[in-house]
Scaffold this active site. Structure first.
Site, short mmCIF file in Angstrom:
data_model
loop_
_atom_site.label_atom_id
_atom_site.label_comp_id
_atom_site.label_asym_id
_atom_site.label_seq_id
_atom_site.Cartn_x
_atom_site.Cartn_y
_atom_site.Cartn_z
CG ASP A 260 -1.86 -1.31 1.34
OD1 ASP A 260 -2.25 -1.75 0.25
OD2 ASP A 260 -2.17 -1.73 2.35
CE LYS B 294 2.98 -2.28 -4.18
NZ LYS B 294 2.55 -2.07 -2.89
N GLY C 234 -4.11 -4.54 -3.99
CA GLY C 234 -5.20 -3.59 -4.41
C GLY C 234 -4.52 -2.23 -5.04
CG HIS C 235 -1.91 -2.33 -7.33
ND1 HIS C 235 -0.95 -3.00 -7.99
CD2 HIS C 235 -1.38 -2.63 -6.10
CE1 HIS C 235 -0.17 -3.64 -7.21
NE2 HIS C 235 -0.59 -3.47 -6.02
CB THR C 236 -6.25 2.81 -5.99
OG1 THR C 236 -6.77 2.06 -5.06
CG2 THR C 236 -7.36 3.82 -6.38
CD GLN D 208 1.16 -8.91 -2.37
OE1 GLN D 208 2.01 -9.40 -3.07
NE2 GLN D 208 -0.02 -8.48 -2.77
NE ARG E 212 -7.44 -6.89 6.60
CZ ARG E 212 -6.40 -7.96 6.48
NH1 ARG E 212 -6.33 -8.71 7.62
NH2 ARG E 212 -5.96 -8.08 5.59
CG HIS F 292 0.50 8.67 0.21
ND1 HIS F 292 -0.14 8.90 -1.11
CD2 HIS F 292 0.11 7.29 0.33
CE1 HIS F 292 -0.83 7.80 -1.62
NE2 HIS F 292 -0.51 6.81 -0.86
P1 IMO Z 1 -0.41 -4.06 -2.26
O1 IMO Z 1 -0.06 -4.75 -3.67
C1 IMO Z 1 -0.58 -4.46 1.97
C2 IMO Z 1 -0.54 -8.64 3.81
C3 IMO Z 1 -1.67 -8.93 4.57
C4 IMO Z 1 -1.06 -9.97 5.40
C5 IMO Z 1 -0.15 -10.66 4.64
C6 IMO Z 1 -0.30 -11.92 4.04
O2 IMO Z 1 -1.75 -3.41 -2.21
O3 IMO Z 1 0.39 -3.42 -1.78
P2 IMO Z 1 -1.81 -12.90 2.12
O4 IMO Z 1 -3.24 -12.45 1.74
O5 IMO Z 1 -0.75 -12.04 1.14
O6 IMO Z 1 -1.37 -13.97 2.25
O7 IMO Z 1 -1.39 -11.85 3.43
O8 IMO Z 1 0.23 -9.67 3.84
N1 IMO Z 1 -0.67 -8.09 2.27
C7 IMO Z 1 -0.75 -6.83 2.07
N2 IMO Z 1 -0.62 -5.65 2.72
N3 IMO Z 1 -0.77 -4.46 0.90
C8 IMO Z 1 -0.90 -5.56 -0.13
O9 IMO Z 1 -0.96 -5.42 -1.42
C9 IMO Z 1 -0.95 -6.88 0.56
N4 IMO Z 1 -1.12 -7.86 0.39
C10 IMO Z 1 -1.00 -8.89 1.55
O10 IMO Z 1 -2.57 -7.96 5.22
O11 IMO Z 1 -0.44 -9.13 6.39
MG MG Z 2 -2.98 -2.24 -1.55
#
Ligand code: IMO
Ligand code: MG
Length: 437
Positions: free
Chosen positions: A12, A15, A39-41, A227, A308, A336
């Site tokens: 988050d 990216k 989750g990419h906006t 991630q 969440r 940000h």
């Molecule tokens: P973007 O690409 C933030 C976190 C989950 C959890 C851990 C494992 O939007 O940055 P998972 O479902 O992958 O097995 O969960 O990783 N997590 C993320 N946190 N942004 C994400 O993706 C995430 N993808 C997984 O909250 O702690």
């Molecule tokens: Mg995200």
């Protein structure tokens, strides 16, 4: 050439916005790991697009590729593609035949294992998308790949082997009653039809060859990480991590390009000006109370995928130094900066105090990381200003205190900030360097 986008923190970081910012210069945008946990906006002409699987570039008419390192939930993929079509877009999305498929039982097992772990506080707070169980099956050599969906005989064979095992775990280990998710016939029917759709839409590719040909033709390829570094299965805060490698080395492994292709290009670390975290585990620079609430509200820090509320904290420099080394950043983007405007002062965790020593990078175990006390540096806050005006005028118009903050981060991480975001839209950014130029 390639430009690889890597999250420097805990996901988050914004990216999607940076992929979008530089996307005009790319011909192809490929994901190399993760799945619909991302989750990419992307904001385009005031319209917001929330994508979890389709590469962000596809919104702007770029070819999007889901590489072999991605785990693909075809239901999500087609829902997203269909939703984009309904909004008048015609996304060109290709999927690697080598990519693994998230099956309905993976999602169920993800939720159940989290539940089982929660008694001992070992749950990672996953997104519940079945990411971990799918990568487990990949490594366990019992996974189902996109290529298998295209060949009905192979698909049936694979299902007949794996589904009874999954059913036994669900029923005998966890004492649940299995439904359709564990029914070979039902799965065969749905997933062979998905295979047919992929084939008839000509979406399946040999990703490595596909991307290499584009590079050979002089095209620009953007490799979009999901991630972030501290969620990396190897380099992150294990076990509170995701099950793949967001770090840049996997941009090669997860696409089939060479490390030299990735290394000859640029690797941009995406840094959020503060920290946010959706999952569990320690967080030394975590904030609480009013200040946390302020940042959460200003930054809209609620999960894109799960809704969440996110935990928030001050920027953690040891985390960034670790990320820069693990991926070999050639530049960063700091996002940000507008969110933390309006504060009297802004702190950063410059180093950690651990057992009386001062250390500047992350310990290798999460338990030791949890023992770290941040050594803070305090910066003057910067005011709320007209960010659109600043975006139009450029870096020099940025409030002096914000410039000081940016330059501090550049110095500590050791690479320049190529771009700064000061608002959600693509226009609300300051671009100092175009990595494709
Ligand atoms: P973007 O690409 C933030 C976190 C989950 C959890 C851990 C494992 O939007 O940055 P998972 O479902 O992958 O097995 O969960 O990783 N997590 C993320 N946190 N942004 C994400 O993706 C995430 N993808 C997984 O909250 O702690
Ligand atoms: Mg995200």
């Amino acid at each position: 050439m390639t430009v690889t986008i890597v999250g420097a923190q805990l996901g988050d970081e914004g990216k999607g916005g940076i992929v979008d910012l530089y996307g005009d210069h790319a011909d192809v945008v490929a994901r190399y790991q993760g799945g619909d946990n991302a989750g990419h906006t992307v904001v385009l002409d005031g319209d917001e697009y929330k994508l979890s699987l389709v590469p962000s570039g596809a919104v702007r008419g770029k070819t999007g590729v889901l590489g072999n390192g991605v785990v693909i939930n075809p239901r999500t993929l087609f829902d997203e593609i269909d939703a984009l079509k309904e909004r008048g877009l015609d996304p060109d999305v290709r999927v690697a035949r080598r990519a693994h498929v998230i099956m309905p039982y993976h999602r169920l097992l993800d939720g159940i294992e989290e539940e089982a772990k929660s008694d001992s506080d070992l749950d990672a707070g996953t997104t519940g998308r079945g990411i971990g169980p799918t990568y487990e099956d990949k490594v366990g050599r019992r996974g189902i790949r996109i290529g298998d969906l295209l060949d009905h005989e192979v698909l049936r064979e694979r299902l007949e082997y794996v589904v009874p095992q999954k059913r036994a775990i669900y029923e005998d280990v966890y004492g649940k009653t299995a439904g359709e998710e564990f029914d070979v016939e039902a799965l065969f029917e749905e997933y062979s039809a998905i295979g047919d759709r992929i084939r008839s839409a000509e979406m399946d590719v040999n990703a490595g060859e596909f991307l290499a040909e584009h590079l050979h033709d002089g095209d620009n390829v953007m490799l979009e990480g999901a991630q972030g570094t501290s969620l990396d299965i190897d380099h992150g805060i294990y076990p509170f991590v995701t099950s793949s490698n967001p770090t840049a080395g996997y941009a090669a492994t997860g696409t089939g390009l060479g490390v030299t292709d990735v290394g000859r290009g640029e690797v941009i670390g995406i840094v959020k000006a503060y920290l946010s975290r959706v999952g569990t585990g320690p967080l030394p620079t975590e904030l609480d109370g009013e200040l946390a609430e302020y940042i959460r509200e200003e930054g809209g820090e609620y999960g894109t995928v799960t809704g969440r509320p996110r935990r928030v904290g001050w920027l953690d420099l040891p985390m960034l130094r670790h990320a820069a080394r693990a991926s070999g950043f050639t530049g960063i983007a700091i996002n940000h900066l507008d969110v933390i405007a309006g504060l009297d002062e802004v702190k950063v965790g410059h180093a950690y105090e651990l057992d009386g020593d001062t250390i500047e990078t992350m310990p290798a175990t999460t338990e030791r990381w949890g023992d770290c006390d941040p050594v803070y540096r305090t910066f003057d806050g910067w005011p709320e200003v007209d960010w659109d005006e600043i975006a139009a005028e450029g870096y020099d118009a940025l409030p002096a205190a914000a410039q000081e903050y940016v330059e501090y981060v550049e110095t500590e991480v050791g690479v320049p900030a190529y771009a700064l975001s000061i608002g959600p839209g693509r226009e609300q950014s300051i671009v100092r360097t175009n990595p494709f130029a």
